[in-house]
Motif scaffolding. Structure first.
Motif, PDB file in Angstrom:
ATOM      1  N   MET B   1       0.988  -1.196   0.055  1.00  0.00           N
ATOM      2  CA  MET B   1      -0.057   0.001  -0.195  1.00  0.00           C
ATOM      3  C   MET B   1       0.835   1.368   0.139  1.00  0.00           C
ATOM      4  N   ILE B   2       2.005   1.152   0.732  1.00  0.00           N
ATOM      5  CA  ILE B   2       2.766   2.535   0.654  1.00  0.00           C
ATOM      6  C   ILE B   2       3.131   2.827  -0.748  1.00  0.00           C
ATOM      7  N   GLY B   3       3.458   1.932  -1.576  1.00  0.00           N
ATOM      8  CA  GLY B   3       3.306   2.176  -3.196  1.00  0.00           C
ATOM      9  C   GLY B   3       2.285   3.024  -3.567  1.00  0.00           C
ATOM     10  N   ILE B   4       1.277   2.611  -3.394  1.00  0.00           N
ATOM     11  CA  ILE B   4      -0.011   3.470  -3.819  1.00  0.00           C
ATOM     12  C   ILE B   4       0.012   4.872  -3.508  1.00  0.00           C
ATOM     13  N   THR B   5       0.354   4.800  -1.952  1.00  0.00           N
ATOM     14  CA  THR B   5       0.059   6.038  -1.306  1.00  0.00           C
ATOM     15  C   THR B   5       1.137   6.992  -1.628  1.00  0.00           C
ATOM     16  N   ASN B   6       2.335   6.442  -1.880  1.00  0.00           N
ATOM     17  CA  ASN B   6       3.634   7.319  -2.506  1.00  0.00           C
ATOM     18  C   ASN B   6       3.309   7.773  -3.840  1.00  0.00           C
ATOM     19  N   GLY B   7       2.566   6.808  -4.602  1.00  0.00           N
ATOM     20  CA  GLY B   7       1.932   7.256  -6.036  1.00  0.00           C
ATOM     21  C   GLY B   7       1.287   8.296  -5.922  1.00  0.00           C
ATOM     22  N   ALA B   8       0.399   8.699  -5.098  1.00  0.00           N
ATOM     23  CA  ALA B   8      -0.534   9.458  -4.910  1.00  0.00           C
ATOM     24  C   ALA B   8       0.088  11.030  -4.971  1.00  0.00           C
ATOM     25  N   PHE B   9       1.216  10.915  -4.163  1.00  0.00           N
ATOM     26  CA  PHE B   9       1.801  12.297  -3.873  1.00  0.00           C
ATOM     27  C   PHE B   9       2.445  12.485  -5.297  1.00  0.00           C
ATOM     28  N   ILE B  10       3.187  11.671  -5.732  1.00  0.00           N
ATOM     29  CA  ILE B  10       4.088  11.555  -6.807  1.00  0.00           C
ATOM     30  C   ILE B  10       3.234  12.226  -8.077  1.00  0.00           C
ATOM     31  N   ALA B  11       1.690  11.395  -8.053  1.00  0.00           N
ATOM     32  CA  ALA B  11       0.973  11.865  -9.222  1.00  0.00           C
ATOM     33  C   ALA B  11       0.404  13.366  -9.029  1.00  0.00           C
ATOM     34  N   LEU B  12       0.245  13.968  -7.679  1.00  0.00           N
ATOM     35  CA  LEU B  12      -0.347  15.106  -7.516  1.00  0.00           C
ATOM     36  C   LEU B  12       0.737  15.959  -8.018  1.00  0.00           C
ATOM     37  N   ILE B  13       2.099  15.711  -7.820  1.00  0.00           N
ATOM     38  CA  ILE B  13       3.207  16.733  -8.191  1.00  0.00           C
ATOM     39  C   ILE B  13       3.427  16.775  -9.958  1.00  0.00           C
ATOM     40  N   ALA B  14       3.311  15.225 -10.402  1.00  0.00           N
ATOM     41  CA  ALA B  14       3.373  15.160 -11.469  1.00  0.00           C
ATOM     42  C   ALA B  14       2.383  15.652 -12.356  1.00  0.00           C
ATOM     43  N   PHE B 256       1.252   6.506 -10.033  1.00  0.00           N
ATOM     44  CA  PHE B 256       0.736   5.386  -9.235  1.00  0.00           C
ATOM     45  C   PHE B 256       1.770   4.175  -9.487  1.00  0.00           C
ATOM     46  N   VAL B 257       2.021   4.265 -11.140  1.00  0.00           N
ATOM     47  CA  VAL B 257       3.015   3.181 -11.475  1.00  0.00           C
ATOM     48  C   VAL B 257       4.255   3.264 -10.850  1.00  0.00           C
ATOM     49  N   LEU B 258       4.743   4.578 -10.872  1.00  0.00           N
ATOM     50  CA  LEU B 258       6.193   4.822 -10.288  1.00  0.00           C
ATOM     51  C   LEU B 258       6.099   4.450  -8.768  1.00  0.00           C
ATOM     52  N   GLY B 259       5.136   4.850  -7.967  1.00  0.00           N
ATOM     53  CA  GLY B 259       5.030   4.665  -6.450  1.00  0.00           C
ATOM     54  C   GLY B 259       4.901   2.948  -6.410  1.00  0.00           C
ATOM     55  N   LEU B 260       4.282   2.210  -7.056  1.00  0.00           N
ATOM     56  CA  LEU B 260       4.176   1.145  -6.887  1.00  0.00           C
ATOM     57  C   LEU B 260       5.545   0.429  -7.064  1.00  0.00           C
ATOM     58  N   LEU B 261       6.205   0.704  -8.311  1.00  0.00           N
ATOM     59  CA  LEU B 261       7.412   0.012  -8.705  1.00  0.00           C
ATOM     60  C   LEU B 261       8.416   0.405  -7.673  1.00  0.00           C
ATOM     61  N   SER B 262       8.373   1.584  -7.163  1.00  0.00           N
ATOM     62  CA  SER B 262       9.581   1.781  -6.296  1.00  0.00           C
ATOM     63  C   SER B 262       9.316   1.146  -4.929  1.00  0.00           C
ATOM     64  N   ALA B 263       8.104   0.990  -4.475  1.00  0.00           N
ATOM     65  CA  ALA B 263       7.929   0.209  -3.281  1.00  0.00           C
ATOM     66  C   ALA B 263       8.133  -1.350  -3.472  1.00  0.00           C
ATOM     67  N   LEU B 264       8.019  -2.025  -4.592  1.00  0.00           N
ATOM     68  CA  LEU B 264       8.214  -3.284  -4.960  1.00  0.00           C
ATOM     69  C   LEU B 264       9.694  -3.635  -5.180  1.00  0.00           C
ATOM     70  N   THR B 265      10.324  -2.524  -5.699  1.00  0.00           N
ATOM     71  CA  THR B 265      11.812  -2.792  -5.642  1.00  0.00           C
ATOM     72  C   THR B 265      12.395  -2.595  -4.215  1.00  0.00           C
ATOM     73  N   VAL B 266      12.032  -1.452  -3.379  1.00  0.00           N
ATOM     74  CA  VAL B 266      12.278  -1.500  -2.187  1.00  0.00           C
ATOM     75  C   VAL B 266      12.222  -2.786  -1.170  1.00  0.00           C
ATOM     76  N   THR B 267      10.833  -3.510  -1.449  1.00  0.00           N
ATOM     77  CA  THR B 267      10.512  -4.561  -0.817  1.00  0.00           C
ATOM     78  C   THR B 267      11.467  -5.971  -1.193  1.00  0.00           C
ATOM     79  N   TYR B 268      11.679  -6.131  -2.289  1.00  0.00           N
ATOM     80  CA  TYR B 268      12.270  -7.268  -3.126  1.00  0.00           C
ATOM     81  C   TYR B 268      13.674  -6.983  -3.394  1.00  0.00           C
ATOM     82  N   ALA B 269      14.089  -5.815  -3.529  1.00  0.00           N
ATOM     83  CA  ALA B 269      15.364  -5.918  -3.910  1.00  0.00           C
ATOM     84  C   ALA B 269      16.349  -5.027  -2.548  1.00  0.00           C
TER      85      ALA B 269
END
Lengths: 238, 302
Positions: B1-14, B256-269
């Motif tokens: 979820m942190i990914g989607i939430t981070n995605g929301a800030f990023i989206a607003l700025i984007a 949102f894509v970016l937020g999710l991807l960065s959360a996934l990378t942080v979690t798994y890599a």
């Protein structure tokens, strides 16, 4: 007093002088055409009237106002609508939205707007069938109709038409010119710029011939069509 | 979820980047820094209202949060309009590089205002939202996936803001004028549209969204620093490009894509791979679809 009067206008692109003292008049109810070859300054003249370009010298009078001193976005409010070269419709907006943009400057009640929508649909039934379609997906002929329709939505007193025949099949050119005549018959004053001098002179009342930024001839359309120089240079006759 | 939430800030700025780019083809480098100043406005407002950096024990002061958000939205909106008026409008007819450099200059000015205002060290942002995880406390899940009250808070603000923006652009008179100016500003002017006003309004919208994002960011991450604008701005810009710069839906999707991807990378890599993941995706997208996910084919304008 003429409805629209261009007096001794000099317009430049950077340091290149495109208009070297152009003067012309359009009376109420007329179709006046401006003919000439490529680069003669026809489009420049229209763009100067519409306020897209500002002349270095000269005036463009519409009633008692000098349009060269009016902000470009106010000119449509003074009754001048411009259907530009290359149509320049808003291709990512719907047909309906394009017509709405044409009426953007209007402040009269919605019922009056509705009348003009109906009038445009009557002139161009094809547009009515495609109201929700993106304007960029229209055919060339339909786009030209939309560009004219959009200009009419401003309910102007003078309609500036730039090369409405450009890129159209002959049968569509006939249709567009017939429509211009119809619009004029309903009382619209038209200043028409055309490369297709033959068609333009066939529907206009009067005409001007523009050559390298200067008006070289002005006469009734009928006389121009019979003029030796015009026949040779612009009507492609020997 | 942190990914989607981070995605929301990023989206607003984007959205702020993409709105401005869409209308005047300027990459507004100062936009991330505007967001940073927004977090400072929130922080100052909350401090002024007596909510210091200590963890709140008396429940969430909703009214203070609302005031802080409104203050940041108004501040960022107006500051963005001011920057446009002073630094970009005079260069409207200059070569494209000139306003770009001017934007970098504005970015430096904002960063230094931030530095002067709150100092060089990271500032703690008051933790005013309840610590509540719906997943574990409501359903008894204790997995990697969490959905906390903070996530809900951010999404409940960000999504209506985005829908609101979409509505403004689609249906209002000003929104239609914005689209017309974006497509052909000269013709828009011929329709009677005051192009300068529309551009100023676009900067206002972008700033307001950045201001709203700044409160969400502060409450979610509980810290801010004067260099925040650079990292946040770079990510948001990437999101805007990813979605297709100039395209409003694309910016939201990209965020949102970016937020999710960065959360996934942080979690798994691991955290150190976050930016690698994000920017690799950017490179891949740009190689295979240079206009971005929802980008317009550029030939359309002709």
């Amino acid at each position: 007093m003429p409805l629209l009067e261009v007096q001794q206008v000099h317009t430049y692109y950077g340091n290149i002088q495109a208009l070297k003292g152009v003067s012309l008049k359009v009376e109420k109810g007329e179709i006046v055409t401006l003919i000439g070859s490529n680069g003669a300054g026809k489009t420049t003249t229209l763009r100067t009237i519409a306020g897209v370009l500002r002349p270095r010298k000269g005036t463009v009078r519409m009633g008692d106002r000098d349009l060269t001193k009016v902000p470009a976005n106010e000119i449509v409010r003074l009754g001048v609508a411009h259907s530009p070269e290359g149509r320049r419709i808003f291709s990512r907006m719907s047909v309906k939205e394009n017509l709405e943009m044409g009426a953007y400057a209007r402040t009269d009640p919605p019922a009056e707007l509705a009348k003009d929508f109906e009038r445009v649909y009557e002139l161009f039934p094809r547009l009515k069938e495609r109201l929700t379609q993106r304007a960029g997906t229209l055919s060339g002929g339909e786009q030209q109709m939309l560009a004219i329709g959009r200009a009419l939505m401003a309910r102007p007193t003078v309609l500036l038409l730039d090369e409405p025949s450009m890129g159209l099949a002959p049968v569509l050119v006939e249709l567009v010119f017939k429509t211009i005549q119809d619009i004029n018959a309903q009382g619209m004053t038209v200043l028409l710029v055309e490369q297709n001098a033959h068609m333009a002179l066939s529907i206009a009342h009067r005409g001007y011939v523009l050559q390298t930024g200067r008006i070289v001839l002005s006469d009734s359309a009928k006389n121009l069509a019979e003029n030796e120089m015009v026949r040779k240079a612009y009507l492609g006759e020997e | 979820m942190i990914g989607i939430t981070n995605g929301a800030f990023i989206a607003l700025i984007a959205l702020g980047y993409t709105l401005v780019y869409g209308i005047i083809e300027l990459i507004n480098f100062a936009h991330g820094d505007l967001f940073m100043l927004g977090t400072f406005v929130c922080l100052s407002t909350l401090t002024l209202l007596g909510f210091s950096t200590e963890v709140g024990t008396t429940g969430t002061p909703w009214f203070a949060l609302l005031l802080a958000m409104l203050a940041a939205m108004i501040f960022c909106g107006l500051l963005n309009v001011l920057a446009e008026r002073i630094a970009y409008r005079p260069l409207r007819r200059a070569p494209r590089l000139a306003p770009l450099i001017s934007a970098i200059g504005v970015s430096f000015i904002f960063v230094n205002i931030g530095l002067f205002w709150q100092g060089p060290t990271p500032r703690r942002f008051p933790d005013l939202l309840p610590q509540y995880d719906f997943m574990s406390q409501l359903f008894g899940f204790t997995t990697l996936i969490r959905f906390t009250f903070k996530d809900l808070f951010v999404l409940a603000l960000a999504i209506p803001l985005m829908l609101g923006l979409a509505w403004v652009i689609r249906s209002t008179r000003m929104g239609k004028a914005m689209r017309a100016v974006a497509q052909d500003s000269e013709m828009a002017q011929q329709m009677g549209i005051d192009v300068n006003r529309v551009i100023a309004f676009t900067f206002l919208l972008g700033g307001v969204l950045a201001g709203a994002a700044s409160l969400m960011y502060g409450l979610y991450n509980n810290n801010t620093v004067f260099t925040l604008g650079f990292t946040a701005g770079l990510k948001a810009f990437t999101a805007a490009v990813l979605g297709g710069i100039g395209n409003v839906n694309g910016a939201a999707l990209g965020g949102f894509v970016l937020g999710l991807l960065s959360a996934l990378t942080v979690t798994y890599a691991g955290g150190q791979w976050e930016n690698v993941g994000v920017f690799s995706l950017l490179v891949i997208i740009l190689v295979f679809k240079p206009t971005g996910l929802l980008g317009q084919e550029t030939g359309e304008k002709a």
